[in-house]
Scaffold this active site. Structure first.
Site, mmCIF file in Angstrom:
data_model
loop_
_atom_site.group_PDB
_atom_site.id
_atom_site.type_symbol
_atom_site.label_atom_id
_atom_site.label_comp_id
_atom_site.label_asym_id
_atom_site.label_seq_id
_atom_site.Cartn_x
_atom_site.Cartn_y
_atom_site.Cartn_z
ATOM 1 N N GLU A 204 -53.776 -64.061 -27.089
ATOM 2 C CA GLU A 204 -54.483 -65.268 -27.553
ATOM 3 C C GLU A 204 -55.807 -64.914 -28.235
ATOM 4 O O GLU A 204 -56.035 -65.255 -29.392
ATOM 5 C CB GLU A 204 -54.735 -66.202 -26.360
ATOM 6 C CG GLU A 204 -53.442 -66.715 -25.748
ATOM 7 C CD GLU A 204 -53.636 -67.444 -24.423
ATOM 8 O OE1 GLU A 204 -54.271 -66.875 -23.514
ATOM 9 O OE2 GLU A 204 -53.154 -68.574 -24.291
ATOM 10 N N LEU B 79 -45.149 -69.908 -26.122
ATOM 11 C CA LEU B 79 -45.468 -71.345 -26.103
ATOM 12 C C LEU B 79 -46.861 -71.532 -25.540
ATOM 13 O O LEU B 79 -47.047 -71.651 -24.323
ATOM 14 C CB LEU B 79 -44.475 -72.095 -25.218
ATOM 15 C CG LEU B 79 -43.310 -72.784 -25.874
ATOM 16 C CD1 LEU B 79 -42.607 -73.679 -24.866
ATOM 17 C CD2 LEU B 79 -43.707 -73.601 -27.110
ATOM 18 N N ASP B 80 -47.815 -71.525 -26.414
ATOM 19 C CA ASP B 80 -49.202 -71.710 -25.989
ATOM 20 C C ASP B 80 -49.423 -73.187 -25.658
ATOM 21 O O ASP B 80 -49.054 -74.056 -26.450
ATOM 22 C CB ASP B 80 -50.120 -71.289 -27.138
ATOM 23 C CG ASP B 80 -51.549 -71.656 -26.861
ATOM 24 O OD1 ASP B 80 -52.140 -71.041 -25.969
ATOM 25 O OD2 ASP B 80 -52.074 -72.571 -27.525
ATOM 26 N N ASP C 243 -41.004 -71.927 -21.664
ATOM 27 C CA ASP C 243 -41.740 -70.663 -21.816
ATOM 28 C C ASP C 243 -40.776 -69.490 -21.730
ATOM 29 O O ASP C 243 -40.810 -68.564 -22.545
ATOM 30 C CB ASP C 243 -42.751 -70.469 -20.669
ATOM 31 C CG ASP C 243 -44.015 -71.289 -20.799
ATOM 32 O OD1 ASP C 243 -44.538 -71.393 -21.909
ATOM 33 O OD2 ASP C 243 -44.485 -71.801 -19.757
ATOM 34 N N GLU D 206 -47.009 -62.928 -23.142
ATOM 35 C CA GLU D 206 -47.753 -63.465 -22.009
ATOM 36 C C GLU D 206 -46.822 -63.815 -20.849
ATOM 37 O O GLU D 206 -47.244 -63.910 -19.708
ATOM 38 C CB GLU D 206 -48.458 -64.724 -22.518
ATOM 39 C CG GLU D 206 -49.440 -65.287 -21.565
ATOM 40 C CD GLU D 206 -50.230 -66.414 -22.207
ATOM 41 O OE1 GLU D 206 -50.873 -66.170 -23.239
ATOM 42 O OE2 GLU D 206 -50.198 -67.517 -21.657
ATOM 43 N N GLU D 207 -45.548 -64.006 -21.134
ATOM 44 C CA GLU D 207 -44.607 -64.488 -20.126
ATOM 45 C C GLU D 207 -43.868 -63.379 -19.383
ATOM 46 O O GLU D 207 -43.015 -63.666 -18.560
ATOM 47 C CB GLU D 207 -43.574 -65.424 -20.782
ATOM 48 C CG GLU D 207 -44.195 -66.602 -21.507
ATOM 49 C CD GLU D 207 -45.092 -67.456 -20.617
ATOM 50 O OE1 GLU D 207 -44.921 -67.436 -19.383
ATOM 51 O OE2 GLU D 207 -45.998 -68.116 -21.170
ATOM 52 N N ASP E 242 -50.054 -68.292 -14.181
ATOM 53 C CA ASP E 242 -49.791 -69.671 -14.617
ATOM 54 C C ASP E 242 -48.354 -70.045 -14.268
ATOM 55 O O ASP E 242 -47.457 -69.205 -14.370
ATOM 56 C CB ASP E 242 -49.923 -69.806 -16.142
ATOM 57 C CG ASP E 242 -51.336 -69.552 -16.630
ATOM 58 O OD1 ASP E 242 -52.260 -69.678 -15.816
ATOM 59 O OD2 ASP E 242 -51.488 -69.226 -17.822
ATOM 60 N N ASP F 285 -47.638 -65.108 -27.657
ATOM 61 C CA ASP F 285 -47.633 -66.168 -26.645
ATOM 62 C C ASP F 285 -46.584 -67.164 -27.138
ATOM 63 O O ASP F 285 -46.837 -67.932 -28.067
ATOM 64 C CB ASP F 285 -49.018 -66.823 -26.532
ATOM 65 C CG ASP F 285 -49.023 -67.899 -25.451
ATOM 66 O OD1 ASP F 285 -47.956 -68.143 -24.847
ATOM 67 O OD2 ASP F 285 -50.089 -68.489 -25.205
HETATM 68 O O1 F6P Z 1 -52.878 -70.379 -22.424
HETATM 69 C C1 F6P Z 1 -53.346 -71.297 -21.688
HETATM 70 C C2 F6P Z 1 -53.779 -72.649 -22.204
HETATM 71 O O2 F6P Z 1 -52.752 -73.581 -22.137
HETATM 72 C C3 F6P Z 1 -54.417 -72.689 -23.618
HETATM 73 O O3 F6P Z 1 -53.513 -73.026 -24.633
HETATM 74 C C4 F6P Z 1 -55.457 -73.767 -23.450
HETATM 75 O O4 F6P Z 1 -56.568 -73.580 -24.305
HETATM 76 C C5 F6P Z 1 -55.848 -73.670 -22.005
HETATM 77 O O5 F6P Z 1 -54.808 -73.000 -21.319
HETATM 78 C C6 F6P Z 1 -56.066 -75.007 -21.387
HETATM 79 O O6 F6P Z 1 -56.563 -74.844 -20.134
HETATM 80 P P1 F6P Z 1 -57.095 -76.065 -19.254
HETATM 81 O O7 F6P Z 1 -55.862 -76.718 -18.713
HETATM 82 O O8 F6P Z 1 -57.928 -75.406 -18.212
HETATM 83 O O9 F6P Z 1 -57.873 -76.985 -20.149
#
Ligand code: F6P
Length: 285
Positions: free
Chosen positions: A233, A89-90, A46, A69-70, A40, A87
């Protein structure tokens, strides 16, 4: 730092840091020109939030490992009992549009990567109009509001409401499997149910905890393990939702039963009211 209860030290440190993380988002909304270990794009925020939490959490007596995660590698905190996965900054892709985000944490008592059955506590901070925290430990979930350095309880013994009605499903619809699509169509076809999807897992799961329902980021045709990460997560939210009387599933079994192979493993995530997760598993069987 030392206290009588290292789990509380970890949670207190995360709760206090969350207030700073929220304030520090201003001016850090740009991209960091880097990718995280699962590919990502990272935001400046982040990287900053990860460094802040790594430094503070590894300084706590009782913390053996910090993983996030980072970053690809685990930070060693010494020969201690707790292994903290975060995580920082989710949902940070929501920074650009100024939508909801969160911070997620899981506190394990086994070296990482560890199965969710070795969690001793987990929780999340939600950066909504108000900064709140949901926290699971010792078989109970508590919700807090966070202000300054304070943590005020707003609800104890939180359980999922009995009449679920919200659903939020991630992943491009054309990439859903036929079985998942059939399940989604069944949920959508009930006029009492309502789609709510915000693109930040914590926002989407917190509304399931609030109203009852289901959140899923399922297996996709091109990505059979979905998108979300098991250690950072899947496990923490599964532990909290199960503690609140709900269920979690990777499509087949509780997410907490999934044996990790790698720190950055992904897992298909489905969490929510038990009756809906039962229906989901029937649909995917
Ligand atoms: O961790 C990744 C994340 O940002 C989650 O918080 C979220 O549920 C998902 O990705 C959103 O993904 P998308 O952009 O495919 O909807």
């Amino acid at each position: 730092m030392s206290g009588t209860d290292p789990v509380e030290d970890v949670v207190g440190t995360i709760a206090r840091s969350a207030i700073e993380i929220r304030q520090g988002l201003v001016g850090r909304r740009g991209e960091a020109d880097e990718e995280n270990p699962t590919g990502d794009r990272q935001a400046e925020a982040d990287v900053w939030a990860d460094e802040l939490l790594a430094e503070r959490l590894t300084a706590i007596d009782g913390v053996a490992e910090y993983a996030s995660e980072e970053r690809s590698e685990i930070v060693d905190g010494g020969d201690e009992r707790l292994h903290v996965a975060v995580d920082p900054l989710d949902g940070s892709s929501n920074l650009k549009s100024n939508n909801t985000m969160g911070t997620v944490f899981g506190i394990y008592d086994e070296p990482l990567p560890a199965p969710g059955t070795s969690l001793v506590a987990s929780g999340w901070i939600l950066y909504g109009p108000i900064t709140t925290m949901a926290y699971a430990r010792d078989g109970t979930v508590t919700k807090y509001e966070l202000t300054g350095g304070e943590r005020a309880v707003v609800e104890e013994d939180v359980t999922l409401p009995e009449d679920p009605f919200v659903y939020g499903f991630g992943g491009r619809v054309p990439e859903w499997t036929d079985d998942f699509t059939a399940f989604a169509r069944e949920i959508e076809s009930d006029p009492s149910n309502k789609l709510r999807y915000g693109g930040a897992m914590i926002g989407d799961v917190n509304q399931v905890l609030t109203y009852g329902g289901i959140f899923a980021y399922p297996a996709l045709e091109g990505s059979p393990r979905g998108k979300l990460r098991l250690q950072f997560e899947g496990n923490p939210i599964a532990y909290l939702v199960e503690t609140a009387g709900g269920r979690s599933s990777d499509g087949d079994q509780s997410i907490l039963e999934v044996e990790p192979e790698d720190l950055h493993d992904r897992v298909p995530v489905h969490v929510g009211n038990a009756a809906w997760i039962d229906r989901l598993e029937d649909a995917l069987a």
